[in-house]
Design a protein around this motif. Structure first.
Motif, PDB file in Angstrom:
ATOM      1  N   ASN A  83      28.047 -12.261  47.550  1.00 45.51           N
ATOM      2  CA  ASN A  83      27.324 -12.740  46.359  1.00 45.51           C
ATOM      3  C   ASN A  83      26.060 -11.917  46.097  1.00 45.51           C
ATOM      4  O   ASN A  83      24.980 -12.460  45.865  1.00 45.51           O
ATOM      5  CB  ASN A  83      27.002 -14.225  46.479  1.00 45.51           C
ATOM      6  CG  ASN A  83      28.263 -15.055  46.558  1.00 45.51           C
ATOM      7  OD1 ASN A  83      29.209 -14.820  45.817  1.00 45.51           O
ATOM      8  ND2 ASN A  83      28.302 -15.995  47.470  1.00 45.51           N
ATOM      9  N   THR A  84      26.228 -10.610  46.166  1.00 46.33           N
ATOM     10  CA  THR A  84      25.154  -9.669  45.885  1.00 46.33           C
ATOM     11  C   THR A  84      25.690  -8.591  44.959  1.00 46.33           C
ATOM     12  O   THR A  84      26.896  -8.492  44.735  1.00 46.33           O
ATOM     13  CB  THR A  84      24.638  -9.003  47.178  1.00 46.33           C
ATOM     14  OG1 THR A  84      25.707  -8.283  47.784  1.00 46.33           O
ATOM     15  CG2 THR A  84      24.064 -10.020  48.141  1.00 46.33           C
ATOM     16  N   ALA A  85      24.783  -7.782  44.421  1.00 53.29           N
ATOM     17  CA  ALA A  85      25.171  -6.653  43.580  1.00 53.29           C
ATOM     18  C   ALA A  85      24.271  -5.473  43.901  1.00 53.29           C
ATOM     19  O   ALA A  85      23.065  -5.637  44.079  1.00 53.29           O
ATOM     20  CB  ALA A  85      25.050  -7.032  42.105  1.00 53.29           C
ATOM     21  N   ARG A 105      22.399 -18.608  45.730  1.00 53.47           N
ATOM     22  CA  ARG A 105      21.805 -19.206  46.926  1.00 53.47           C
ATOM     23  C   ARG A 105      22.699 -18.883  48.122  1.00 53.47           C
ATOM     24  O   ARG A 105      23.919 -18.865  48.000  1.00 53.47           O
ATOM     25  CB  ARG A 105      21.694 -20.721  46.773  1.00 53.47           C
ATOM     26  CG  ARG A 105      20.654 -21.135  45.771  1.00 53.47           C
ATOM     27  CD  ARG A 105      20.561 -22.660  45.689  1.00 53.47           C
ATOM     28  NE  ARG A 105      19.612 -23.018  44.677  1.00 53.47           N
ATOM     29  CZ  ARG A 105      19.931 -23.500  43.485  1.00 53.47           C
ATOM     30  NH1 ARG A 105      21.199 -23.704  43.160  1.00 53.47           N
ATOM     31  NH2 ARG A 105      18.993 -23.799  42.612  1.00 53.47           N
ATOM     32  N   ASN A 106      22.085 -18.643  49.261  1.00 51.87           N
ATOM     33  CA  ASN A 106      22.795 -18.333  50.507  1.00 51.87           C
ATOM     34  C   ASN A 106      23.585 -17.032  50.456  1.00 51.87           C
ATOM     35  O   ASN A 106      24.460 -16.800  51.286  1.00 51.87           O
ATOM     36  CB  ASN A 106      23.709 -19.497  50.939  1.00 51.87           C
ATOM     37  CG  ASN A 106      22.927 -20.769  51.146  1.00 51.87           C
ATOM     38  OD1 ASN A 106      21.904 -20.764  51.822  1.00 51.87           O
ATOM     39  ND2 ASN A 106      23.388 -21.852  50.544  1.00 51.87           N
ATOM     40  N   PRO A 160      26.421 -15.485  58.850  1.00 50.82           N
ATOM     41  CA  PRO A 160      25.355 -16.012  57.984  1.00 50.82           C
ATOM     42  C   PRO A 160      24.820 -17.373  58.428  1.00 50.82           C
ATOM     43  O   PRO A 160      23.769 -17.800  57.975  1.00 50.82           O
ATOM     44  CB  PRO A 160      25.998 -16.111  56.601  1.00 50.82           C
ATOM     45  CG  PRO A 160      27.377 -15.610  56.718  1.00 50.82           C
ATOM     46  CD  PRO A 160      27.666 -15.267  58.134  1.00 50.82           C
ATOM     47  N   THR A 161      25.540 -18.032  59.328  1.00 49.96           N
ATOM     48  CA  THR A 161      25.079 -19.322  59.857  1.00 49.96           C
ATOM     49  C   THR A 161      24.806 -19.241  61.355  1.00 49.96           C
ATOM     50  O   THR A 161      24.585 -20.267  61.995  1.00 49.96           O
ATOM     51  CB  THR A 161      26.125 -20.426  59.574  1.00 49.96           C
ATOM     52  OG1 THR A 161      27.368 -20.032  60.175  1.00 49.96           O
ATOM     53  CG2 THR A 161      26.308 -20.649  58.084  1.00 49.96           C
ATOM     54  N   GLY A 162      24.806 -18.027  61.905  1.00 52.75           N
ATOM     55  CA  GLY A 162      24.566 -17.831  63.330  1.00 52.75           C
ATOM     56  C   GLY A 162      23.123 -18.118  63.719  1.00 52.75           C
ATOM     57  O   GLY A 162      22.300 -18.531  62.877  1.00 52.75           O
ATOM     58  N   VAL A 212      19.922 -13.394  54.980  1.00 52.27           N
ATOM     59  CA  VAL A 212      20.427 -14.477  54.148  1.00 52.27           C
ATOM     60  C   VAL A 212      19.297 -15.021  53.278  1.00 52.27           C
ATOM     61  O   VAL A 212      18.228 -15.374  53.789  1.00 52.27           O
ATOM     62  CB  VAL A 212      21.010 -15.619  55.014  1.00 52.27           C
ATOM     63  CG1 VAL A 212      21.602 -16.714  54.138  1.00 52.27           C
ATOM     64  CG2 VAL A 212      22.042 -15.079  56.005  1.00 52.27           C
ATOM     65  N   LEU A 213      19.532 -15.118  51.964  1.00 51.88           N
ATOM     66  CA  LEU A 213      18.536 -15.677  51.050  1.00 51.88           C
ATOM     67  C   LEU A 213      18.640 -17.193  51.008  1.00 51.88           C
ATOM     68  O   LEU A 213      19.701 -17.748  50.730  1.00 51.88           O
ATOM     69  CB  LEU A 213      18.734 -15.125  49.636  1.00 51.88           C
ATOM     70  CG  LEU A 213      17.803 -15.722  48.583  1.00 51.88           C
ATOM     71  CD1 LEU A 213      16.350 -15.388  48.877  1.00 51.88           C
ATOM     72  CD2 LEU A 213      18.194 -15.273  47.192  1.00 51.88           C
TER      73      LEU A 213
END
Length: 167
Positions: free
Chosen positions: A53-55, A70-71, A107-109, A145-146
């Motif tokens: 979810n980035t560019a 988000r995330n 990303p949740t580590g 992670v944002l």
């Protein structure tokens, strides 16, 4: 032999070693080969190995990553964290107010670092922010992670240009 010094932050060294023995008693020679990639400690966000979810974007002579949800996150594969105590980021939160979390493995580590709340405020354009890291002697995939409650979209993004790994 030593590698040539370079000030190019986009570069990396690829160290490769191979060996072949002579074999013996009718046994074919054994061969071994190993490669090691050494990154420069100053990397562009667009050079990440994974994106969610980035560019990737270009503006005003900069190549950067826009976090568009988000995330959303970027990740660098197999970063050796021995001796790394902090990262310095070059960031432009634009209209977003949020934090950048640094996590190991996913990303949740486990979270090893988190920025202060980042927002544009009185600053214009890009600015640097230092994020302290918990001590880790691992070599692991490293996720940025944002975390934000702000409205975020492809047009209203959180922008990350560079990451520098510091001792």
């Amino acid at each position: 032999m030593s590698p040539e010094q370079s000030d190019n932050p986009e570069g990396y060294y690829l160290v490769q070693a191979s060996y072949t023995d002579q074999g013996a008693n009718g046994i074919d020679p054994l061969r071994g080969n190993v490669q090691l990639t050494l990154r420069h400690p100053d990397v562009k966000a667009v050079a990440a190995d994974q994106f969610e979810n980035t560019a990737k974007a270009n503006a005003n002579g900069l190549n950067f990553v826009r976090f568009t949800q988000r995330n959303s996150w970027i990740a660098f594969d197999q970063i050796d964290l021995r001796g790394i105590r902090q990262v310095e980021i070059l960031v432009n939160p634009a209209g977003i107010e949020g934090r950048l979390e640094i996590r190991l493995g996913s990303p949740t580590g486990p979270r090893i670092g988190i920025s202060e709340v980042l927002l544009q405020g009185d600053r214009r354009g890009y600015f640097t922010e230092v994020i302290p890291l918990k001590k880790s002697d691992e070599t692991a995939d490293l996720y940025f992670v944002l975390k934000t409650d702000s409205g975020i979209s492809i047009w209203n993004t959180f922008n990350l240009d560079r990451i520098q790994f510091l001792k």
